[in-house]
Design an enzyme around this catalytic site. Sequence first.
Site, mmCIF file in Angstrom:
data_model
loop_
_atom_site.group_PDB
_atom_site.id
_atom_site.type_symbol
_atom_site.label_atom_id
_atom_site.label_comp_id
_atom_site.label_asym_id
_atom_site.label_seq_id
_atom_site.Cartn_x
_atom_site.Cartn_y
_atom_site.Cartn_z
ATOM 1 C CE1 TYR A 32 0.296 1.911 4.280
ATOM 2 C CE2 TYR A 32 1.092 -0.344 4.417
ATOM 3 C CZ TYR A 32 1.011 0.933 4.941
ATOM 4 O OH TYR A 32 1.640 1.233 6.123
ATOM 5 N NE ARG A 99 -6.743 -18.338 4.679
ATOM 6 C CZ ARG A 99 -5.737 -19.068 5.149
ATOM 7 N NH1 ARG A 99 -5.607 -20.335 4.767
ATOM 8 N NH2 ARG A 99 -4.855 -18.546 5.988
ATOM 9 C CE LYS A 145 3.264 3.375 3.157
ATOM 10 N NZ LYS A 145 3.713 3.606 4.536
ATOM 11 C CD GLU A 177 10.548 1.733 10.536
ATOM 12 O OE1 GLU A 177 10.537 2.660 9.699
ATOM 13 O OE2 GLU A 177 10.337 0.550 10.222
ATOM 14 C CG LEU A 201 8.431 2.782 4.918
ATOM 15 C CD1 LEU A 201 8.160 1.615 3.978
ATOM 16 C CD2 LEU A 201 7.125 3.440 5.328
#
Length: 281
Positions: A32, A99, A145, A177, A201
């Site tokens: 995302y 699934r 991400k 972070e 990130l």
Amino acid sequence: MAIGFINGQWIPVEQAVLPIDERGHNFGDGVYEVIRVYQGVPFKMREHLERLLKSAEAILLKLPYTIEELEALIAEGLAKTELQEAAVYMQITRGIATRVHLFPDVPASTTMTIRPAADIPSNVREAGINVTLVEDERWKNCYIKSLNLLPNVIAKQKAKDQGFYEAVFVRDGIVLEGSSCNIFLVKDGVLITPPANRFILHGITRATLLDIASSLQIPVEEKEFGPDLLLSADEAFLTSTSMEVMPIIAVDNQPIGTGKPGEISLKLHAHYRDSYKRVGV
């Protein structure tokens, strides 16, 4: 107004559309991005979408759109909402299929929302925040991400429940972070931040602040540091797309520097604001 998008169709954000066999829902199998829009113009959009592509490649996911097509899609959505100050959330998953763990032979699935931006109250930034250090329990590829954010979510909630604004991850004695942000400190006039390796990130705001610091001739070091250096810092702050620059005035209730937002932190934020105010001018 806010608007949603799913696989080629614009929809009201409140419309129920999630298929039961969506792999993002079943596995967190996707990536995302969040892009801030100022004055009707997406800020650092190309950088965000290039990072989205890198994240997708890292999990062996082929994006269903080119970067240029995603830019056009965002522009179309913004035109529909007529929002000037907005947040764009884009999510790409491996698709809709029964699934099973193995990758299905189906198209990737794209969803997006465009909503009014939720800015942080100015009094919070002016006062600064108190953060807590927590042991990092995430996986080793935090540069991706990914939708898999459960350790981040738990850490942030526990921090809030204990009266802290944010949780800051520490792994093997190294500060990394925040649960949804990057971290900087200032020591003897030098701006220090952890290196952009697999454990953090690679923040777009982080990179922007490094460029601004260079333009202001503020010495910068990207290096590992532990809690001791953070606690002895003259200043510290967090950065993210939604947070921009957030001064840290205490860590686990221990004051940082003077216990007030620092001069360099505030200067960098002022120049950051100038950088997006110039967009589209």
